[in-house]
Design an enzyme around this catalytic site. Structure first.
Site, PDB file in Angstrom:
ATOM      1  N   TRP A  36       0.824  -1.223   0.000  1.00 50.39           N
ATOM      2  CA  TRP A  36       0.000   0.000   0.000  1.00 50.39           C
ATOM      3  C   TRP A  36       0.850   1.262   0.000  1.00 50.39           C
ATOM      4  CZ3 TRP A  36      -4.980   2.133   0.575  1.00 50.39           C
ATOM      5  CH2 TRP A  36      -5.030   3.413   1.142  1.00 50.39           C
ATOM      6  N   MET A  37       0.378   2.283  -0.728  1.00 51.11           N
ATOM      7  CA  MET A  37       1.020   3.604  -0.693  1.00 51.11           C
ATOM      8  C   MET A  37      -0.049   4.687  -0.569  1.00 51.11           C
ATOM      9  SD  MET A  37       3.412   5.381  -3.613  1.00 51.11           S
ATOM     10  CE  MET A  37       2.144   5.607  -4.859  1.00 51.11           C
ATOM     11  N   ASP A  39       0.270   9.114   0.874  1.00 51.73           N
ATOM     12  CA  ASP A  39       0.902  10.409   0.572  1.00 51.73           C
ATOM     13  C   ASP A  39       2.364  10.348   0.107  1.00 51.73           C
ATOM     14  OD1 ASP A  39      -1.344  10.776   2.116  1.00 51.73           O
ATOM     15  OD2 ASP A  39      -0.326  11.833   3.724  1.00 51.73           O
ATOM     16  N   TRP A  63      -4.157   0.261   4.202  1.00 46.83           N
ATOM     17  CA  TRP A  63      -3.435   1.122   5.138  1.00 46.83           C
ATOM     18  C   TRP A  63      -3.208   0.369   6.442  1.00 46.83           C
ATOM     19  CZ3 TRP A  63      -3.628   3.257   9.952  1.00 46.83           C
ATOM     20  CH2 TRP A  63      -2.847   4.395  10.179  1.00 46.83           C
ATOM     21  N   ARG A 166       0.142  17.176  12.709  1.00 50.70           N
ATOM     22  CA  ARG A 166       0.936  16.303  11.828  1.00 50.70           C
ATOM     23  C   ARG A 166       1.380  16.960  10.513  1.00 50.70           C
ATOM     24  NH1 ARG A 166      -4.215  14.119  12.157  1.00 50.70           N
ATOM     25  NH2 ARG A 166      -5.465  14.118  10.256  1.00 50.70           N
ATOM     26  N   GLU A 222      -4.671  18.647   6.516  1.00 52.22           N
ATOM     27  CA  GLU A 222      -3.565  17.695   6.422  1.00 52.22           C
ATOM     28  C   GLU A 222      -2.548  18.167   5.374  1.00 52.22           C
ATOM     29  OE1 GLU A 222      -5.239  13.440   7.647  1.00 52.22           O
ATOM     30  OE2 GLU A 222      -5.862  13.965   5.624  1.00 52.22           O
TER      31      GLU A 222
END
Ligand code: FRU
Length: 505
Positions: A36-37, A39, A63, A166, A222
């Protein structure tokens, strides 16, 4: 010393990554080595190459505990996988090494700044504790410093949230000192960006609230980015839970570009205009870097949390990055274009000029799933725009995806309901674009499982992924009314493509 968890991830991706057939991947859009990928992280130029890190779960196509995957490239188009750079292996990041960025230090080392996430051990015991951490390295191996986390609860304004704090974006000022912006939110869940400074990249302190959401642009903000471009200050941010605002923003997770000025004394960004960064479906968490020749280039996750389930069972990878895009600001608006390096990968030019048509049209030599198309449409009768123009691609008797322009309403719509998707995701998006009299320019980049559309010289972009079977490679045109069209089509990476047809991702 390299931790066991990182060694395990590195051994795993090296052993299992090669099992993925190149034919199952796009040709030039970046995908994770394995698993999984999400950002893009740490997008930067370092020691003669571009580095791209990414939110990464090597072990599954979903994820989970985030690592940082890593790849390098000399042209932003051909990427080489490097071993996983960071694993969640410390007390302060054991739940995940979340998004962040990279910068070269004075002494030639590379500094990675990321969000370390752990679960709070308090009575409720379920909330994330998010803090900013750094690791330094040589472009391959990175060492998390003992002083981590470098930015935690004590650096937040009293209304900030440690549960949502974050995605630091770090850069160096001309005097060599460091700045970063990170997102947080207040008690009403309104996002805000905080500005921090550091003399050395290790000791950080709060400077100011760079900009705060007034409740209009979603909730938590974000993956911020902040830079100067063409005489303006620019903020990019990915707000969660947006509400539609006319045709500009759609509901859900979106991306916003704010253009304005920066008051250096106060450390405040003063927005003048805002716009969606991309008006399509699959685009989130963009991050930029400066190229050695001074271009501001952006890459984003070519997916959205609303569309983040793999379409194909058995697939060993999930998630694509967009094509890197060159940014500029013109007339107070963000423009984006595919990186110019792409032009060097074109071949097989097919061109038609002044094609007058109404109804359906197919053109000899215009087909394919890996293509660069330049289309200029206008009304055949001046003053009497056609009602609708449609570009249909990834088409066969069963499947197709449509890009439709309606000049009378100035609306451009992407529709992938018939792309072969089996998921009840978002499948249509509409944007207001210039071209009321029917004059519109489209550049469409196709790469097997995606389409990136650049409208009117990059004034807007619209991106979608498609799971369509590779055998569906037709391209056709349709006009309701009478229009005139120029179209130029190139093949892309023709010599580098595997010969067989592929199954979708
Ligand atoms: C955005 C995001 C970031 C976070 C990361 C976790 O897509 O939610 O805010 O750092 O993904 O994978």
């Amino acid at each position: 010393m390299i931790n066991q968890r990182l060694l395990f991830a590195r051994a795993y991706e090296k052993a299992v990554g090669p099992e993925i057939a190149p034919i199952s991947r796009p040709v030039f859009h970046f995908t994770p080595w394995i698993g999984w990928m999400n950002d893009p992280n740490g997008f930067s130029w370092y020691r003669g190459q571009y580095h791209l890190f990414y939110q990464y779960n090597p072990y599954d196509v979903h994820w989970d505990a985030m690592h940082w995957g890593h790849a390098v490239s000399r042209d932003l188009l051909h990427w080489t996988y490097l071993p996983c750079a960071l694993a969640p292996d410390e007390r302060y990041d054991c739940f995940g090494v979340f998004s962040g960025s990279a910068v070269e230090m004075q002494d030639g080392r590379q500094l990675l700044m990321y969000t370390g996430v752990r679960k709070d051990g308090g009575e409720k015991g379920s909330g994330d504790i998010q803090a900013q951490c750094v690791a330094v390295g040589d472009g391959m191996d990175y060492h998390k410093i003992d002083a981590n986390p470098v930015l935690g609860a004590s650096c937040l304004p009293e209304w900030g949230s440690i549960h949502d704090f974050r995605d630091p974006k770090v850069w160096r000022e001309a005097d060599g000192s460091y700045r970063c912006v990170a997102g947080t939110r207040d008690k009403d869940r309104n996002g805000a960006l905080l500005l921090f400074s550091s003399p050395d990249g290790f000791a950080w302190r709060f400077e100011s609230v760079l900009v705060k959401n007034d409740g209009r642009l979603g909730r938590m903000w974000e993956c911020p980015d902040f830079f100067r471009l063409d005489g303006k200050a620019v903020v990019l941010v990915s707000p969660q839970d947006m509400l539609p605002d006319g045709r500009e923003y759609a509901s859900g997770n979106g991306t916003v570009c704010m253009i304005g000025t920066f008051d250096e004394q106060q450390g405040k960004f003063i927005p003048e205009r805002d716009q969606a960064v991309d008006c399509g479906i699959d685009f989130y968490a963009p991050q930029t870097t400066l190229t050695p020749d001074g271009r501001r280039v952006m890459i984003a996750w070519m997916q959205n949390w609303e569309t983040s389930r793999p379409e194909k069972e058995g697939s060993r990878w999930f998630g694509q990055m967009t094509l890197p895009r060159e940014l500029s600001v013109r007339d107070g608006r963000l423009y984006q274009q595919p990186i110019r390096e792409l032009a060097g990968c074109r071949s097989g030019r097919v061109e038609y000029r002044d094609v007058h048509f109404s109804g359906e049209l197919a053109l000899e030599g215009i087909a394919g799933r890996v293509a660069d198309l330049e289309i200029h449409v206008r009304a055949a009768d001046p003053g009497a725009p056609y009602a609708r123009f449609t570009l249909r691609f990834a088409q066969d008797g069963k499947y197709h995806t449509d890009l439709t322009f309606r000049p009378r309403e100035s609306l451009l719509e992407i529709d992938r309901r018939f792309s072969g998707t089996r998921r009840a995701f978002v499948h249509q998006r509409c944007a207001r674009v210039a071209g009321r009299d029917g004059d519109i320019r489209l550049r469409v980049i196709l790469d097997r499982f995606s389409a990136e559309v650049f409208v009117n010289d990059g004034a807007q972009a619209m991106t979608v992924t498609i799971p369509t079977d590779m055998a569906a490679e037709g391209i056709s045109f349709f006009t309701e009314g009478r229009s005139v069209m120029d179209v130029v089509k190139y093949s892309l990476f023709a010599e580098e493509q595997p010969a067989e047809t592929a199954a979708c991702q």
